[in-house]
Motif scaffolding. Structure first.
Motif, PDB file in Angstrom:
ATOM      1  N   UNK A  17       0.835  -1.198   0.000  1.00  0.00           N
ATOM      2  CA  UNK A  17       0.000   0.000   0.000  1.00  0.00           C
ATOM      3  C   UNK A  17       0.877   1.258   0.000  1.00  0.00           C
ATOM      4  N   UNK A  18       1.970   1.203   0.728  1.00  0.00           N
ATOM      5  CA  UNK A  18       2.912   2.326   0.792  1.00  0.00           C
ATOM      6  C   UNK A  18       3.523   2.593  -0.582  1.00  0.00           C
ATOM      7  N   UNK A  19       3.954   1.529  -1.252  1.00  0.00           N
ATOM      8  CA  UNK A  19       4.534   1.661  -2.592  1.00  0.00           C
ATOM      9  C   UNK A  19       3.528   2.292  -3.544  1.00  0.00           C
ATOM     10  N   UNK A  20       2.313   1.758  -3.525  1.00  0.00           N
ATOM     11  CA  UNK A  20       1.271   2.267  -4.415  1.00  0.00           C
ATOM     12  C   UNK A  20       1.009   3.752  -4.173  1.00  0.00           C
ATOM     13  N   UNK A  21       0.913   4.150  -2.913  1.00  0.00           N
ATOM     14  CA  UNK A  21       0.622   5.549  -2.605  1.00  0.00           C
ATOM     15  C   UNK A  21       1.781   6.472  -3.008  1.00  0.00           C
ATOM     16  N   UNK A  22       2.995   6.048  -2.740  1.00  0.00           N
ATOM     17  CA  UNK A  22       4.162   6.867  -3.119  1.00  0.00           C
ATOM     18  C   UNK A  22       4.236   7.022  -4.636  1.00  0.00           C
ATOM     19  N   UNK A  23       3.993   5.960  -5.367  1.00  0.00           N
ATOM     20  CA  UNK A  23       4.031   6.036  -6.834  1.00  0.00           C
ATOM     21  C   UNK A  23       2.919   6.936  -7.375  1.00  0.00           C
ATOM     22  N   UNK A  24       1.753   6.965  -6.717  1.00  0.00           N
ATOM     23  CA  UNK A  24       0.683   7.864  -7.143  1.00  0.00           C
ATOM     24  C   UNK A  24       1.051   9.322  -6.860  1.00  0.00           C
ATOM     25  N   UNK A  25       1.730   9.554  -5.731  1.00  0.00           N
ATOM     26  CA  UNK A  25       2.133  10.914  -5.373  1.00  0.00           C
ATOM     27  C   UNK A  25       3.251  11.440  -6.273  1.00  0.00           C
ATOM     28  N   UNK A  26       4.203  10.573  -6.600  1.00  0.00           N
ATOM     29  CA  UNK A  26       5.373  10.993  -7.380  1.00  0.00           C
ATOM     30  C   UNK A  26       5.891   9.778  -8.169  1.00  0.00           C
ATOM     31  N   UNK A  27       5.359   9.554  -9.358  1.00  0.00           N
ATOM     32  CA  UNK A  27       5.677   8.345 -10.127  1.00  0.00           C
ATOM     33  C   UNK A  27       7.165   8.136 -10.431  1.00  0.00           C
ATOM     34  N   UNK A  28       7.929   9.211 -10.503  1.00  0.00           N
ATOM     35  CA  UNK A  28       9.343   9.063 -10.852  1.00  0.00           C
ATOM     36  C   UNK A  28      10.219   8.585  -9.693  1.00  0.00           C
ATOM     37  N   UNK A  29       9.665   8.508  -8.493  1.00  0.00           N
ATOM     38  CA  UNK A  29      10.430   8.028  -7.340  1.00  0.00           C
ATOM     39  C   UNK A  29      10.792   6.562  -7.531  1.00  0.00           C
ATOM     40  N   UNK A  30      12.053   6.251  -7.332  1.00  0.00           N
ATOM     41  CA  UNK A  30      12.523   4.868  -7.399  1.00  0.00           C
ATOM     42  C   UNK A  30      12.230   4.191  -6.074  1.00  0.00           C
ATOM     43  N   UNK A  31      11.858   2.902  -6.136  1.00  0.00           N
ATOM     44  CA  UNK A  31      11.514   2.168  -4.918  1.00  0.00           C
ATOM     45  C   UNK A  31      12.199   0.811  -4.904  1.00  0.00           C
ATOM     46  N   UNK A  32      12.810   0.508  -3.739  1.00  0.00           N
ATOM     47  CA  UNK A  32      13.396  -0.807  -3.487  1.00  0.00           C
ATOM     48  C   UNK A  32      12.554  -1.452  -2.389  1.00  0.00           C
ATOM     49  N   UNK A  33      11.930  -2.588  -2.693  1.00  0.00           N
ATOM     50  CA  UNK A  33      11.133  -3.331  -1.717  1.00  0.00           C
ATOM     51  C   UNK A  33      12.010  -4.385  -1.070  1.00  0.00           C
ATOM     52  N   UNK A  34      11.877  -4.537   0.251  1.00  0.00           N
ATOM     53  CA  UNK A  34      12.622  -5.567   0.973  1.00  0.00           C
ATOM     54  C   UNK A  34      11.637  -6.386   1.791  1.00  0.00           C
ATOM     55  N   UNK A  35      11.885  -7.694   1.882  1.00  0.00           N
ATOM     56  CA  UNK A  35      10.980  -8.549   2.640  1.00  0.00           C
ATOM     57  C   UNK A  35      11.681  -9.825   3.080  1.00  0.00           C
ATOM     58  N   UNK A  36      11.262 -10.278   4.251  1.00  0.00           N
ATOM     59  CA  UNK A  36      11.804 -11.518   4.769  1.00  0.00           C
ATOM     60  C   UNK A  36      10.765 -12.600   4.921  1.00  0.00           C
TER      61      UNK A  36
END
Length: 122
Positions: free
Chosen positions: A62-81
């Motif tokens: 949900x965080x990724x989706x919201x950030x991309x809607x706010x500023x699509x050019x922002x690069x995102x690295x997802x991490x998960x265990x």
């Protein structure tokens, strides 16, 4: 020097990532959950976001989706265990909602810095 936002509910991971990125000459802010992370992002958008997938208050997807809607050019690295599914499945889903790269925890901190620098130079 890039502005980077690190969002992770694990204090140790968040601090390790922050220190490594600061050592690589980046300006870093951090938040302990997606709700706080998005609020920080709204105040002062980052060039790149490193976010965990499983967090309280607001999940990483949900965080990724919201950030991309706010500023699509922002690069995102997802991490998960992990989670109920295979961690790789969550990271694949993260890419489908806007993450540019993903890393499985535990990851090599030097590899994370390389991934971040490569994304910033694209």
């Amino acid at each position: 020097m890039a502005r980077i936002l690190v969002i992770d509910d694990d204090d140790t991971v968040r601090l390790s990532v922050r220190l490594a990125l600061e050592d690589a000459d980046h300006l870093v802010e951090d938040a302990g959950d997606g709700e706080k992370g998005v609020a920080l992002f709204r105040e002062n958008p980052a060039d790149l976001v490193v976010t965990d997938i499983f967090m309280p208050e607001k999940e990483g997807l949900e965080t990724i989706d919201e950030i991309k809607r706010l500023r699509p050019e922002t690069k995102i690295v997802a991490i998960s265990g992990g989670g109920r599914m295979d961690p790789d499945d969550y990271l694949t889903i993260a890419k489908s909602v806007g993450a540019d790269r993903s890393l499985l925890k535990p990851f090599d901190i030097d590899n994370l810095v390389e991934v971040v620098d490569a994304l910033l130079n694209e």
